[in-house]
Write an enzyme that holds these catalytic residues in place. Structure first.
Site, PDB file in Angstrom:
ATOM      1  N   SER A 428      35.464  41.526  38.782  1.00 21.27           N
ATOM      2  CA  SER A 428      35.370  42.265  40.045  1.00 21.27           C
ATOM      3  C   SER A 428      35.723  43.727  39.844  1.00 21.27           C
ATOM      4  O   SER A 428      35.593  44.528  40.745  1.00 21.27           O
ATOM      5  CB  SER A 428      36.275  41.637  41.099  1.00 21.27           C
ATOM      6  OG  SER A 428      37.575  41.524  40.600  1.00 21.27           O
ATOM      7  N   HIS A 449      29.108  38.734  40.897  1.00 24.21           N
ATOM      8  CA  HIS A 449      30.423  38.787  41.525  1.00 24.21           C
ATOM      9  C   HIS A 449      30.469  37.916  42.769  1.00 24.21           C
ATOM     10  O   HIS A 449      29.869  38.247  43.797  1.00 24.21           O
ATOM     11  CB  HIS A 449      30.775  40.246  41.854  1.00 24.21           C
ATOM     12  CG  HIS A 449      32.139  40.395  42.436  1.00 24.21           C
ATOM     13  ND1 HIS A 449      32.457  41.332  43.387  1.00 24.21           N
ATOM     14  CD2 HIS A 449      33.281  39.709  42.195  1.00 24.21           C
ATOM     15  CE1 HIS A 449      33.727  41.196  43.705  1.00 24.21           C
ATOM     16  NE2 HIS A 449      34.244  40.231  43.002  1.00 24.21           N
ATOM     17  N   GLU A 461      27.471  39.601  44.892  1.00 27.75           N
ATOM     18  CA  GLU A 461      27.124  40.950  44.434  1.00 27.75           C
ATOM     19  C   GLU A 461      26.500  40.819  43.052  1.00 27.75           C
ATOM     20  O   GLU A 461      27.130  40.293  42.131  1.00 27.75           O
ATOM     21  CB  GLU A 461      28.384  41.833  44.334  1.00 27.75           C
ATOM     22  CG  GLU A 461      28.727  42.534  45.623  1.00 27.75           C
ATOM     23  CD  GLU A 461      29.955  43.444  45.496  1.00 27.75           C
ATOM     24  OE1 GLU A 461      29.926  44.538  46.070  1.00 27.75           O
ATOM     25  OE2 GLU A 461      30.939  43.049  44.850  1.00 27.75           O
ATOM     26  N   ASN A 499      34.655  45.632  47.231  1.00 31.34           N
ATOM     27  CA  ASN A 499      36.055  45.971  47.004  1.00 31.34           C
ATOM     28  C   ASN A 499      36.327  47.454  47.204  1.00 31.34           C
ATOM     29  O   ASN A 499      37.415  47.844  47.607  1.00 31.34           O
ATOM     30  CB  ASN A 499      36.514  45.496  45.630  1.00 31.34           C
ATOM     31  CG  ASN A 499      36.745  43.993  45.624  1.00 31.34           C
ATOM     32  OD1 ASN A 499      36.822  43.380  46.686  1.00 31.34           O
ATOM     33  ND2 ASN A 499      36.815  43.394  44.464  1.00 31.34           N
TER      34      ASN A 499
END
Ligand SMILES: CCCCCCCCC/C=C/C(=O)SCCNC(=O)CCNC(=O)[C@H](O)C(C)(C)COP(=O)(O)OP(=O)(O)OC[C@H]1O[C@@H](n2cnc3c(N)ncnc32)[C@H](O)[C@@H]1OP(=O)(O)O
Length: 725
Positions: A428, A449, A461, A499
């Site tokens: 990540s 991800h 992702e 994120n």
């Protein structure tokens, strides 16, 4: 078909006297204005012709209809199309022309009849369907209401309680259930659909079958008092579950009017409400989400090259921890054979045990049978070495975030896996180029991800580097679709899209608390805004270990704009690390119910003295609106950076990433859509002012400053993005 028109209907009159009208508007035969107006003229012709005794409506290519053409709502919202007279379609066409006609109509339903599609069929005098047909009124999910008579006819066909369930949950039923409910008159194999429907229509003419106008039925409706009670309960539930949306309650008003004052009044109310909801902001947001979600699989330069996804027959996963086992669960649930590799027997057993537990929870809840459980588990094999990797088509590495470990794994994979095998990492944070540094396989290295728990969370992702081949992206998009994830293709950077957006949100919350704002009020304001929970409750859920590890990555990579708060590390030192330790920002009881903790003050005060921050009377008394602005405008700012850097190709992809990755409320349309609904000028001016008072954490990025100064939309395409894709 004329290129300016969207779809059509064709009518063929048989020697048996049945006119078959076919809806044609690929791919789902949606009811565009062209289709609806064509249908009307076909009807007028059929009713006036002496050689037509009855009518059958069907859809082309195995699909009845996916409902009203959703893009039509957008045209009305933007003012590029004038809305027809209120009730023109539902009353003038479907009720007065079709249902009240002197010739009966039968709907022949194959595949799907959703929204307006099902409503059109309910205006017919009978419905025949194939076994696989899906029947539903999913309009509320789009912010609109079943406005082609659905609020009136469905309760009269299936009863009020079932109709409410179908409308409020937007969930379709299958043909067999539809049959037992009374929605469908007969279920027949595909090959017999048209002949059965034709015969049924002639039988109605000859009075061998009943001639039923659904809108006039009353036998399934409960007595008035009971109906009122049921609706009152439904209203209460709706207010609780969708407090920020008006359209579900407006839909219930239309239902109630029909039951209390009769179907004509009900149809009129439905038409009035149906027209009003189109211009609600929440409706605009939800319709934007519908198309944006489908748009994530359209990646310029990748999906427009005619590449066909290769067949992935077997997948290997490295690491059976929380992420690896979740990913394995998602894959076997979609019938992919999976090898799970661990470093020793103990870890392997634990990993397989986690997958088992994930599936067992479905068995317990009744959503999976014991047989299906056994069959699904049989797709999973454990391994302690790479020997069984010789025929895998894709590997997903899901080990701890350690660069040299990952580098070693990828070097090994290159040795054991076949040449065509996709080498994916679930990292990540770590740069994929670094992960693949010790290989010559850069073109097949990609990020996959997942979000925890991977078998539940809907987002994937797909991270590509400058070297990742288009074919690999196309393959992964296909896997994403098969495992029922919404994929978003992003570029390679620390934190990718989700994120990066998440981080300023939690940081802003810490910033406010250090200056005297109440964390529980912040959580409450954010929940009311529509997030599943507030930032502090979320930190507790994720656990402080993960929160600190992620924060470290951001502090290292983006030092100029990170707000460093010691609140979490101080609590971690005292062994309060979030929900898992029963103490974090909240205290947790046996049932994991969160309650505020007066002790929290102690940590906040200590953190405040460490950072040298002072209580700011203005920030102590923030209104809910100000709390939302101060927590989400920094998110908008970061989303703008991600967009300007080309990490996301379209602003709409960030909307989807925010909704499916962060839990941003879909009815606000996603982060960029929401920002544009507020206006870039205002957001820029607020951030600019805060940055002058409170520092660089709030400083608007160059992209936001440029668009904000002109008041230009943030979601407009970036002209010369330094695309990393
Ligand atoms: C009058 C004045 C007001 C009057 C008042 C208003 C009253 C309105 C009353 C009626 C309202 C409605 O019917 S509202 C519509 C209700 N229907 C729905 O909600 C169904 C929405 N669609 C779906 O759920 C799904 O698409 C489904 C049909 C199951 C197919 O799923 P698949 O996974 O096979 O395929 P998808 O990728 O989703 O869709 C394939 C393509 O079809 C498009 N598509 C799918 N359904 C569509 C639709 N209804 N309208 C347009 N386009 C549609 C998608 O955008 C995709 O386009 P590309 O990406 O370009 O390929």
């Amino acid at each position: 078909m004329d290129s300016r028109t969207k779809g059509k209907t064709v009518m063929e009159v048989g020697s048996d006297g049945v006119a078959v009208i076919t809806l044609i508007n690929p791919p789902v035969n949606s009811l565009s204005f062209d289709v609806l107006y064509n249908l009307k003229s076909n009807y007028e012709e059929a009713l006036s012709r002496n050689d037509v005794k009855a009518i059958v409506i069907t859809g082309a290519k195995g699909k009845f209809s996916g409902g009203f053409d959703i893009s039509g709502f957008g045209e009305i919202q933007k003012g590029t199309r004038k809305e027809p007279k209120v009730g023109y379609i539902s009353i003038d066409i479907l009720t007065d022309l079709l249902e009240a006609a002197r010739k009966p109509s039968v709907a022949a339903i194959d595949g799907l009849a959703l929204g307006g599609g099902l409503e059109l069929s309910m205006a017919c005098h009978a419905r025949i369907s194939t076994p696989g047909a899906q029947l539903g009124l999913p309009e509320l999910q789009l912010g609109v209401i079943p406005g082609f008579g659905g609020t009136q006819r469905l309760p009269r066909l299936v009863g009020l309680t079932k109709a409410l369930e179908m409308i409020l949950t937007s969930k379709p039923v299958r043909a067999e259930e539809g049959h037992s409910l009374g929605l469908i008159d007969a279920v027949v194999p595909s090959a017999e659909l048209l002949t059965t429907a034709r015969r049924w229509a002639l039988d109605i003419v000859e009075r061998r079958k009943p001639w039923i106008s659904s809108v006039l039925k009353t036998d399934k409706l409960p007595p008035l008092g009971e109906a009122r009670e049921i609706l009152k309960f439904a209203r209460g539930q709706t207010r609780k579950q969708a407090p920020n949306m008006k359209h579900p309650l407006m839909c219930l008003d239309a239902l109630e009017t029909g039951i209390v004052s009769g179907p004509r009044a009900g149809l009129e109310k439905e038409a009035e409400v149906g027209s009003q909801v189109i211009s609600l902001d929440t409706t605009k947001g939800l319709i934007h989400v519908f198309f944006s979600q489908r748009g994530t699989v359209k990646v310029p330069g990748v999906t427009d090259r005619g590449l066909i996804p290769r067949k992935i027959k077997k997948v290997a996963i490295i690491g059976g921890g929380l992420m690896g086992s979740g990913i394995a669960t998602a894959l076997i649930l979609s019938n992919y054979p999976v090898i799970l590799k661990e470093v020793n027997e103990k870890f392997l057993e634990a990993g397989i045990g986690r997958v088992k537990a994930n599936l067992q929870s479905r068995v317990r809840k009744g959503s999976m049978s014991k047989e299906k459980f056994e069959k699904t588990m049989s797709l999973l094999k454990g391994s302690l070495d790479y020997e069984s990797f010789r025929d895998v088509d894709m590997v997903i590495e899901a080990v701890i975030e350690n660069i040299s470990l990952k580098q070693q794994i990828f070097a090994d994979l290159e040795k054991y896996c076949p040449q065509h095998c996709i080498l994916a990492s679930n990292t990540s944070t770590i740069d994929l180029n670094k992960i693949g540094e010790r290989t010559k396989s850069q073109d097949r290295i990609v990020g996959a991800h997942f979000f925890s728990p991977a078998h539940v969370m809907p987002l994937l992702e797909i991270v590509r580097t400058n070297h990742t081949s288009a074919q690999v992206i196309v393959d992964l998009l296909d896997v994403g679709k098969k495992i029922k994830k919404t994929p978003v293709v992003v570029g390679n950077c620390t934190g990718f899209a989700v994120n990066r957006m998440f981080f300023p949100y939690t940081q802003a919350a810490m910033f406010l608390v250090e200056r005297g704002a109440d964390p529980y009020l912040i959580d409450s304001a954010v929940s009311k805004f529509g997030m599943p929970m507030g930032p502090f409750r979320l930190c507790d859920l994720v656990g402080f270990g993960v929160a600190i590890a992620t924060a470290t990555q951001f502090i290292e990579n983006f030092p100029e704009r990170t707000y460093k708060s010691m609140i979490i590390p101080l609590m971690q030192e005292d062994k309060r690390a979030g929900e898992a330790t029963r103490k974090g920002f909240y205290l947790y009881d046996d049932k994991r119910k969160a309650k505020p903790d007066p002790e929290l003050k102690k940590y906040i005060e200590k953190a405040r003295s460490m950072s040298g921050a002072n209580v700011d009377p203005k920030l102590v008394k923030l209104s809910e609106k100000e709390i939302i602005e101060m927590t989400f405008f920094p998110v908008v700012n970061e989303a703008c950076r991600v967009f300007a850097e080309g990490i996301a190709v379209k602003a709409a992809d960030l909307d989807i990433a925010a909704i499916f990755g962060m839990g941003f409320p879909p009815y606000r349309g996603g982060i960029m859509f929401w920002a544009d609904s507020i206006g870039s000028k205002y957001i820029y001016s607020r951030l600019d002012e805060w940055s002058k008072t409170y520092g660089d954490f709030f400083k608007p990025c160059a992209f936001l400053a440029e668009r904000g100064s002109k008041g230009a939309p943030l979601s407009a395409p970036v002209e010369q993005a330094r695309s990393r894709l």
